[in-house]
Design a protein around this motif. Structure first.
Motif, mmCIF file in Angstrom:
data_model
loop_
_atom_site.group_PDB
_atom_site.id
_atom_site.type_symbol
_atom_site.label_atom_id
_atom_site.label_comp_id
_atom_site.label_asym_id
_atom_site.label_seq_id
_atom_site.Cartn_x
_atom_site.Cartn_y
_atom_site.Cartn_z
ATOM 1 N N THR A 31 54.712 53.745 2.793
ATOM 2 C CA THR A 31 54.377 52.386 1.949
ATOM 3 C C THR A 31 53.405 52.647 1.133
ATOM 4 O O THR A 31 52.350 52.577 2.045
ATOM 5 C CB THR A 31 54.138 51.781 3.800
ATOM 6 O OG1 THR A 31 55.122 51.400 4.714
ATOM 7 C CG2 THR A 31 53.977 49.914 3.408
ATOM 8 N N GLY A 70 54.891 41.912 -4.311
ATOM 9 C CA GLY A 70 55.776 42.007 -3.934
ATOM 10 C C GLY A 70 54.700 42.554 -1.946
ATOM 11 O O GLY A 70 54.765 43.569 -1.899
ATOM 12 N N ASP A 119 51.233 42.481 -0.466
ATOM 13 C CA ASP A 119 50.402 41.578 0.834
ATOM 14 C C ASP A 119 49.329 41.934 2.115
ATOM 15 O O ASP A 119 49.975 43.255 2.385
ATOM 16 C CB ASP A 119 51.486 41.036 2.057
ATOM 17 C CG ASP A 119 53.084 40.026 1.714
ATOM 18 O OD1 ASP A 119 52.581 39.597 0.757
ATOM 19 O OD2 ASP A 119 54.353 40.320 2.353
ATOM 20 N N LEU A 136 52.900 46.998 0.241
ATOM 21 C CA LEU A 136 54.256 46.680 -0.504
ATOM 22 C C LEU A 136 54.881 46.099 0.773
ATOM 23 O O LEU A 136 55.688 47.094 1.087
ATOM 24 C CB LEU A 136 54.459 47.970 -1.014
ATOM 25 C CG LEU A 136 55.686 47.150 -2.225
ATOM 26 C CD1 LEU A 136 55.718 45.824 -3.129
ATOM 27 C CD2 LEU A 136 56.272 48.254 -2.707
ATOM 28 N N ARG A 137 55.701 44.924 1.071
ATOM 29 C CA ARG A 137 56.377 44.331 2.071
ATOM 30 C C ARG A 137 57.482 43.659 0.995
ATOM 31 O O ARG A 137 58.210 43.809 1.790
ATOM 32 C CB ARG A 137 55.094 43.264 2.815
ATOM 33 C CG ARG A 137 54.072 44.141 3.897
ATOM 34 C CD ARG A 137 54.600 45.514 4.297
ATOM 35 N NE ARG A 137 53.924 45.919 5.578
ATOM 36 C CZ ARG A 137 53.362 46.825 6.310
ATOM 37 N NH1 ARG A 137 54.521 47.662 5.720
ATOM 38 N NH2 ARG A 137 52.672 47.793 6.192
ATOM 39 N N ARG A 138 57.210 43.309 0.102
ATOM 40 C CA ARG A 138 58.206 42.606 -0.456
ATOM 41 C C ARG A 138 58.781 43.368 -1.760
ATOM 42 O O ARG A 138 58.592 42.743 -2.702
ATOM 43 C CB ARG A 138 57.791 41.483 -0.757
ATOM 44 C CG ARG A 138 58.093 40.609 0.085
ATOM 45 C CD ARG A 138 57.081 38.868 -0.034
ATOM 46 N NE ARG A 138 55.530 38.898 -0.186
ATOM 47 C CZ ARG A 138 55.400 38.997 -2.086
ATOM 48 N NH1 ARG A 138 56.939 39.016 -2.511
ATOM 49 N NH2 ARG A 138 53.920 39.496 -2.337
ATOM 50 N N PRO A 139 59.432 44.835 -1.444
ATOM 51 C CA PRO A 139 59.638 45.095 -3.144
ATOM 52 C C PRO A 139 61.018 44.662 -4.341
ATOM 53 O O PRO A 139 60.466 45.284 -4.864
ATOM 54 C CB PRO A 139 59.804 46.772 -2.262
ATOM 55 C CG PRO A 139 60.700 46.449 -0.470
ATOM 56 C CD PRO A 139 60.234 45.545 -0.384
ATOM 57 N N ASP A 140 61.257 44.015 -2.993
ATOM 58 C CA ASP A 140 62.286 42.768 -4.017
ATOM 59 C C ASP A 140 61.781 42.370 -5.576
ATOM 60 O O ASP A 140 62.039 42.710 -6.588
ATOM 61 C CB ASP A 140 63.452 42.139 -3.792
ATOM 62 C CG ASP A 140 64.834 42.572 -3.030
ATOM 63 O OD1 ASP A 140 65.266 43.905 -3.550
ATOM 64 O OD2 ASP A 140 65.178 42.080 -2.754
ATOM 65 N N ALA A 141 60.852 42.517 -5.212
ATOM 66 C CA ALA A 141 59.638 41.384 -6.078
ATOM 67 C C ALA A 141 59.331 42.436 -7.717
ATOM 68 O O ALA A 141 59.176 42.394 -8.407
ATOM 69 C CB ALA A 141 58.803 41.065 -5.581
ATOM 70 N N HIS A 163 71.193 41.267 -5.955
ATOM 71 C CA HIS A 163 71.262 39.074 -6.496
ATOM 72 C C HIS A 163 71.803 39.597 -7.917
ATOM 73 O O HIS A 163 71.282 40.307 -8.340
ATOM 74 C CB HIS A 163 69.215 39.407 -6.553
ATOM 75 C CG HIS A 163 68.482 39.065 -5.421
ATOM 76 N ND1 HIS A 163 69.314 38.049 -4.048
ATOM 77 C CD2 HIS A 163 68.089 39.536 -4.620
ATOM 78 C CE1 HIS A 163 68.989 38.349 -2.780
ATOM 79 N NE2 HIS A 163 67.700 39.956 -2.599
#
Length: 323
Positions: free
Chosen positions: A108, A125, A127, A145-150, A172
Motif C-alpha cells: 500500500t 485517495g 487517508d 492510499l485507501r481510495r485508489p479510484d480517486a 464507472h
C-alpha cells in the motif's frame, strides 16, 4: 485541434546516477530555497536506492517536477517548479509513482504529509492512518492510499499513447468517457471502434466526437475512422453525435453493421493507432481494460476488426445517411 487538453509535460522514470543533476536542481529550488529546508536533511542515502520520477516540459529538456518512491511503499520528495503549478503535474507524478509501485510490489503506497498538503493527498485517495506527529519541528500525518479510484482521473490525464505502460480496469462511466477521449485525442493514424450500441455515456460525448472529427479531417481520403455497431437503432433514434458526424464526413468516417455470426458473443473495443486499447470483454461486461501501450493486443484486435469489417454491411437506417 481536438478539444481535449493534453498534458504540456511528460513523466519519465529516472535514477540518481543518470539524472542526479536535474533532480538536485529541482529539489534545491523547492525544498531548500522556497520552503527553507535544511540542506543536510534534504540529501540522504535513500536517493541512490530510490525510484525517481521526473516531469519534463513537452518538447523540452526542462525538468519541471519530481517525486521518488521507496521499496517500503513511501512516496516522498514530491515537488513542482513554481511556474508550472496548477497544471496537474503533482497529481500526475503521484499517480505515476503509485502505478510504478504497484507494478513492482504488492504494497500500500503511503506518504508523510505536511499539514498544508494533507488536503491534496486526501483529494487523491489518501487517508490518515494515525494521529499527526511532530518531526524536525513540523507536524506530519501518516496517510495511506485507501481510495485508489480517486487517483484515476489524474492517472488517465497523464498517460501518453504509445508510451505509458500499465493497465487500468475501469467500471464507472465518467472514467470510461475520460479514457476514451484521452485515447482518441492522441491518435494520429487510425481509430477503429466496435460497439454494441455506441454507448452514449462514453461515445456520445462532445470531446470524443471532436477528436474523431479532427482525425478524419486531418487524414481526409484515407478512411481513418471506422465504426462497427451491433445494434444501431437506439443511436439512430436518439440522434447520436457519431451518427451525425458520419453524415457530415461520410467519406472519412464510416459505420457498418456487425454480421449476426459475429454479434452474439463479440467483445467491444476501441483501438487507437498501434497501441491504444479500450476493451470490454463479452464474458466480463462490467469492467473495461484500458491500456495506452498495448501493441500486441491492439494488433490482434485490429486483425479481428478487419475480418468483421470486410463482412459488415450498412444498416438500412445508416444507408440513408449516405444518400
Amino acid at each position: 485541434m481536438p478539444t481535449v487538453t493534453l498534458p504540456s509535460y511528460r513523466i519519465e522514470s529516472a535514477d540518481w546516477h543518470s539524472h542526479g543533476r536535474a533532480l538536485r536542481a529541482l529539489r534545491e529550488t523547492v525544498f531548500i530555497q522556497e520552503l527553507g529546508g535544511e540542506e543536510a536533511r534534504e540529501w540522504d542515502h535513500a536517493d541512490s536506492k530510490a525510484h525517481h520520477l521526473l516531469a519534463w516540459a513537452s518538447e523540452s529538456v526542462e525538468a519541471v517536477g519530481t517525486a521518488r518512491w521507496l521499496p517500503s511503499g513511501q512516496i516522498e520528495r514530491l515537488a513542482v517548479m513554481p511556474e508550472w503549478r496548477g497544471r496537474g503535474i503533482g497529481s500526475a507524478l503521484l499517480a505515476s509513482a503509485v502505478r510504478e509501485l504497484r507494478d513492482s510490489r504488492r504494497i500500500t503506497p503511503f506518504v508523510f504529509a505536511l499539514e498544508n498538503t494533507q488536503a491534496f493527498f486526501a483529494h487523491l485517495g489518501f487517508d490518515p492512518e494515525d494521529a499527526p506527529f511532530e518531526k524536525h519541528g513540523q507536524m506530519l500525518a501518516h496517510m495511506a492510499l485507501r481510495r485508489p479510484d480517486a487517483l484515476i482521473d489524474a492517472d488517465l490525464r497523464s498517460r501518453r499513447l504509445g508510451e505509458t505502460t500499465g493497465r487500468l480496469f475501469l467500471t464507472h462511466s465518467e472514467h470510461l468517457a475520460l479514457a476514451a477521449r484521452q485515447l482518441a485525442a492522441q491518435a494520429h493514424r487510425q481509430i477503429d471502434l466496435l460497439s454494441a450500441d455506441l454507448q452514449p455515456a462514453v461515445y456520445d460525448q462532445q470531446e470524443f466526437v471532436e477528436a474523431l472529427r479532427y482525425l478524419a479531417i486531418e487524414l481526409r481520403g484515407r478512411l481513418p475512422v471506422r465504426i462497427l455497431v451491433i445494434d444501431p437503432e437506439p443511436s439512430l433514434r436518439r440522434g447520436h453525435r457519431l451518427i451525425e458526424l458520419t453524415r457530415v464526413l461520410s467519406s472519412d468516417i464510416q459505420i457498418r453493421l456487425v454480421p449476426k455470426d459475429w454479434a452474439e458473443h463479440s467483445d467491444q473495443f476501441l483501438l487507437c493507432d498501434q497501441a491504444g486499447l479500450f476493451l470490454t470483454r463479452y464474458q466480463d461486461p462490467r469492467r473495461t481494460l484500458v491500456d495506452f501501450n498495448s501493441g500486441a493486443e491492439t494488433r490482434r484486435l485490429r486483425r479481428l476488426f478487419e475480418q468483421i469489417w470486410e463482412q459488415g454491411e450498412v444498416h438500412p437506417g445508416l444507408r440513408r445517411l449516405f444518400l
